[in-house]
Design an enzyme around this catalytic site. Structure first.
Site, PDB file in Angstrom:
ATOM      1  N   GLU A 192       3.546   1.155   3.128  1.00 16.47           N
ATOM      2  CA  GLU A 192       4.613   2.149   3.139  1.00 16.47           C
ATOM      3  C   GLU A 192       4.116   3.293   4.015  1.00 16.47           C
ATOM      4  O   GLU A 192       3.068   3.877   3.738  1.00 16.47           O
ATOM      5  CB  GLU A 192       4.915   2.679   1.739  1.00 16.47           C
ATOM      6  CG  GLU A 192       6.017   3.731   1.765  1.00 16.47           C
ATOM      7  CD  GLU A 192       6.055   4.621   0.537  1.00 16.47           C
ATOM      8  OE1 GLU A 192       7.089   5.273   0.329  1.00 16.47           O
ATOM      9  OE2 GLU A 192       5.058   4.667  -0.208  1.00 16.47           O
TER      10      GLU A 192
ATOM     11  N   GLN B 132      14.301   5.281  -3.066  1.00 16.45           N
ATOM     12  CA  GLN B 132      15.591   5.735  -2.573  1.00 16.45           C
ATOM     13  C   GLN B 132      16.645   5.803  -3.674  1.00 16.45           C
ATOM     14  O   GLN B 132      17.690   6.420  -3.484  1.00 16.45           O
ATOM     15  CB  GLN B 132      16.065   4.815  -1.443  1.00 16.45           C
ATOM     16  CG  GLN B 132      15.111   4.736  -0.264  1.00 16.45           C
ATOM     17  CD  GLN B 132      14.858   6.083   0.399  1.00 16.45           C
ATOM     18  OE1 GLN B 132      15.630   7.018   0.242  1.00 16.45           O
ATOM     19  NE2 GLN B 132      13.764   6.198   1.146  1.00 16.45           N
TER      20      GLN B 132
ATOM     21  N   HIS C   1      17.706   4.486   6.245  1.00 17.63           N
ATOM     22  CA  HIS C   1      18.441   5.739   6.391  1.00 17.63           C
ATOM     23  C   HIS C   1      19.715   5.531   7.217  1.00 17.63           C
ATOM     24  O   HIS C   1      20.774   6.090   6.891  1.00 17.63           O
ATOM     25  CB  HIS C   1      17.564   6.794   7.045  1.00 17.63           C
ATOM     26  CG  HIS C   1      16.340   7.152   6.257  1.00 17.63           C
ATOM     27  ND1 HIS C   1      16.174   6.800   4.934  1.00 17.63           N
ATOM     28  CD2 HIS C   1      15.210   7.826   6.615  1.00 17.63           C
ATOM     29  CE1 HIS C   1      14.999   7.260   4.501  1.00 17.63           C
ATOM     30  NE2 HIS C   1      14.410   7.876   5.496  1.00 17.63           N
TER      31      HIS C   1
ATOM     32  N   LEU D 107       0.844  -1.185   0.000  1.00 18.93           N
ATOM     33  CA  LEU D 107       0.000   0.000   0.000  1.00 18.93           C
ATOM     34  C   LEU D 107       0.882   1.238   0.000  1.00 18.93           C
ATOM     35  O   LEU D 107       1.622   1.485   0.967  1.00 18.93           O
ATOM     36  CB  LEU D 107      -0.931   0.005   1.214  1.00 18.93           C
ATOM     37  CG  LEU D 107      -1.737  -1.275   1.447  1.00 18.93           C
ATOM     38  CD1 LEU D 107      -2.572  -1.148   2.724  1.00 18.93           C
ATOM     39  CD2 LEU D 107      -2.633  -1.574   0.252  1.00 18.93           C
ATOM     40  N   ASP D 108       0.807   2.019  -1.063  1.00 16.73           N
ATOM     41  CA  ASP D 108       1.673   3.177  -1.213  1.00 16.73           C
ATOM     42  C   ASP D 108       1.313   4.283  -0.229  1.00 16.73           C
ATOM     43  O   ASP D 108       0.144   4.656  -0.087  1.00 16.73           O
ATOM     44  CB  ASP D 108       1.564   3.704  -2.649  1.00 16.73           C
ATOM     45  CG  ASP D 108       2.467   4.883  -2.910  1.00 16.73           C
ATOM     46  OD1 ASP D 108       3.699   4.716  -2.834  1.00 16.73           O
ATOM     47  OD2 ASP D 108       1.945   5.982  -3.187  1.00 16.73           O
ATOM     48  N   ALA D 109       2.318   4.812   0.450  1.00 11.41           N
ATOM     49  CA  ALA D 109       2.221   6.032   1.268  1.00 11.41           C
ATOM     50  C   ALA D 109       0.911   6.143   2.050  1.00 11.41           C
ATOM     51  O   ALA D 109       0.136   7.084   1.855  1.00 11.41           O
ATOM     52  CB  ALA D 109       2.422   7.259   0.387  1.00 11.41           C
TER      53      ALA D 109
END
Length: 586
Positions: free
Chosen positions: A281, A380, A310, A243-245
């Site tokens: 996400e 990324q 990160h 599931l995007d964003a």
């Protein structure tokens, strides 16, 4: 067959099928719905006219042969003869592989990608995670500007092509997860507002008006999105959805859309008798996303962990711009926190956001497999100015260290296509907008964005130039050559170890023990009887691991990037520069 459409504000709706017009009637049992019966078969074109307006595609179209702006086509979902019986594959011991159909091969089709799936099965991948395949303008694009959320991009191969791909994957033992976008629809070819309140000005998002999840009419919009998700899982035999964003879903209702979706997917899994998963996400750093609904969470099955990425990225590269700043102050300490506690920002101050961010994970109750760990993703890489992968700047040794940390770490590992052999091809941002004004806006916007960070305009690839997409295609001759072949063998070895050693898929986050030296640039952790150590330094390092828990010896080497001996009686491991090792206690 019967055609139906939701158009609550319309005075008249006409179905046009095979150039014959059929006036539609209001459904007396469902507010806002219209229906009509017409002669139609698989492949026949049709559309709707709302209040004598232009012919529009069906919001729930299963096929758009001529793209988002064309008419819809009838699809007989039962016509495909599935070759592979499939009982499903769970996510809790998965190794995911993110794949973009349009650049996985130069041909950019489902069938061409399916021919390369044997490579993934041999590598040890368990699930292919497809980037979005809904129709979008033109031929080439990332897929996040789709508009027909029930249909399949025709240049990839349409509905039949996707089914052949999934069938082939299942025949090789590979599950298939599909990326779906519920937080916005593409600006081009989006005709949903002509039918009803699919969007609302109550909330605003980076893409404009929000998808209507909580304003008047939102019951039907939610049903539209949930129905689309279930159709992918049922009709195409998919094993899960990414599931995007989800942080961009504006939703103030007590029962959130994500809870409603996870409930429906769990019910479908029980009905079909095979496991289905939802992977979110989210940049919220909120463990409630994957907390079971019975415990007050949203009930999704896993979520991406950007904080781990990160921390790892800054440790490997030394980059400190933007959201990397907080992690770059002490990257190995940040990596240690994410490996043991999941989120770096768990209520801490985020300088990028200018506020405190996140919430702690209860590692005694949250299994590690609910969090996805990775060194690279489409975002990324592709959202960098030049779309450069880690392989463009890191030595093979540092890439091997990255692989060790992802594939032996506690989280569900995910690779981005080509990562396994250190692909040197970039993966850049590309579009194929057919609207000249939109194409120019995207081109200039990209240049302005990176120009503000010091890049010259001529250095930024033109998203609309076909060469940008072509540069982003994998070079399948690379795995057969030099350092690429060695790195590929290393990935294969690590994945085999993860599959074979129970300690490496143990979901207990609380049992992970970490040691590191920020100045000497080494990092080590223990998971049960398995120890992993990496040196990011450009010189040999001595790592005081101590003896194994059973105190008989310093352990046994299971896998090493460079020749290395197990720790001696002093318990000190001596690693070459930019190298890594997996050890077993004895």
């Amino acid at each position: 067959m019967r055609f139906e459409v939701w158009a609550p504000e319309a005075d008249t709706v006409v179905l046009e099928a095979a150039e014959v017009r059929y006036p539609m009637e209001r459904d007396p049992l469902r507010e806002g719905w219209w229906g009509a019966e017409a002669e139609a078969a698989d492949g026949d074109r049709y559309g709707f006219r709302v209040d004598d307006g232009p012919l529009l595609p069906d919001p729930r179209s299963r096929r758009q042969p001529d793209g988002p702006d064309g008419t819809s086509a009838v699809v007989d979902q039962g016509a495909y003869a599935w070759r592979t019986g499939w009982a499903g594959r769970r996510l809790n011991r998965a190794v995911l592989y993110e794949l973009h159909v349009g650049t996985y091969t130069p041909e950019g089709t489902f069938d061409a990608a399916a021919e390369r799936l044997g490579h993934l099965a041999e590598l040890g991948i368990t699930h292919v995670s497809l980037m979005p395949v809904c129709p979008f303008p033109g031929v080439n694009g990332w897929g996040y500007e789709g508009v027909s959320l029930w249909a399949v991009h025709e240049p990839y191969g349409g509905p039949e092509g996707l089914k052949r791909f999934v069938d082939t994957a299942h025949g090789l033992g590979l599950g298939v997860v599909l990326d779906v976008v519920h937080n916005h629809l593409g600006p081009s070819g989006n005709y949903l507002p002509a039918f009803g309140p699919y969007f609302t000005d109550t909330h605003h998002t980076p893409w404009g008006a929000a998808v209507n999840l909580d304003a008047p009419g939102s019951d039907e919009v939610r049903d539209f999105l949930v129905g689309s998700a279930l159709a992918w899982l049922r009709d195409y035999r998919l094993d899960g959805l990414r599931l995007d964003a989800v942080h961009a879903l504006a939703d103030t209702r007590a029962l959130t859309f994500l809870e409603e979706l996870s409930t429906a997917v769990d019910a479908l899994a029980a009905e079909l008798g095979r496991p289905l998963g939802l992977i979110a996400e989210s940049d919220l750093c909120d463990p409630r996303t994957t907390t079971p609904r019975t415990a007050g969470g949203l009930g999704l099955h896993a979520q991406w962990n950007d904080d781990f990425h990160h921390a790892l990225h800054t440790a490997l590269t030394g980059e400190s711009q933007g959201y990397y700043a907080d992690f770059a102050r002490a990257p190995l300490a940040a990596l240690a926190k994410t490996v043991t506690s999941v989120f770096f920002h768990d209520g801490t101050f985020s300088s990028f956001r200018g506020r405190s961010h996140g919430r702690p994970v209860d590692v005694s109750r949250s299994p590690a497999h609910r969090f996805v760990g990775y060194a690279q993703t489409h975002d990324q890489i592709g959202n960098r100015a030049l779309g450069d992968r880690l392989a463009a700047s890191l030595s093979p040794g540092l890439q091997a260290c990255s692989a060790a940390l992802v594939l032996t770490g506690p989280f569900t590992p995910m690779l981005f296509m080509g990562e396994e052999w250190g692909a040197r091809t970039p993966w850049q941002f590309f579009t194929d907008h057919t609207d000249p004004e939109l194409a120019e806006a995207v081109r200039n916007g990209r240049r302005r964005e990176f120009g503000a960070h010091g890049w010259a305009e001529e250095e930024i690839p033109d998203p609309q130039d076909p060469a940008t997409r072509d540069r982003s295609c994998l070079d399948w001759t690379e795995p057969e050559r030099g350092p690429h072949a060695r790195l590929l063998a290393w990935y294969r070895e690590l994945i085999a170890l993860r599959r074979a050693l129970p300690d490496l898929h143990d979901p207990d986050l609380a049992s992970v023990k970490v040691a590191y030296d920020e100045d000497a640039r080494w990092f080590a952790y223990r998971r049960g009887d398995v120890r992993v150590a990496v040196s990011l330094a450009d010189r040999p390092v001595a790592i005081p691991l101590g003896l194994g828990r059973h105190r008989r010896s310093g352990g046994r080497v299971l896998a090493a990037w460079q020749p290395v001996e197990a720790p001696g009686a002093d318990g000190v491991l001596r690693l070459p520069p930019e190298s890594c090792v997996v050890l077993a206690d004895e």
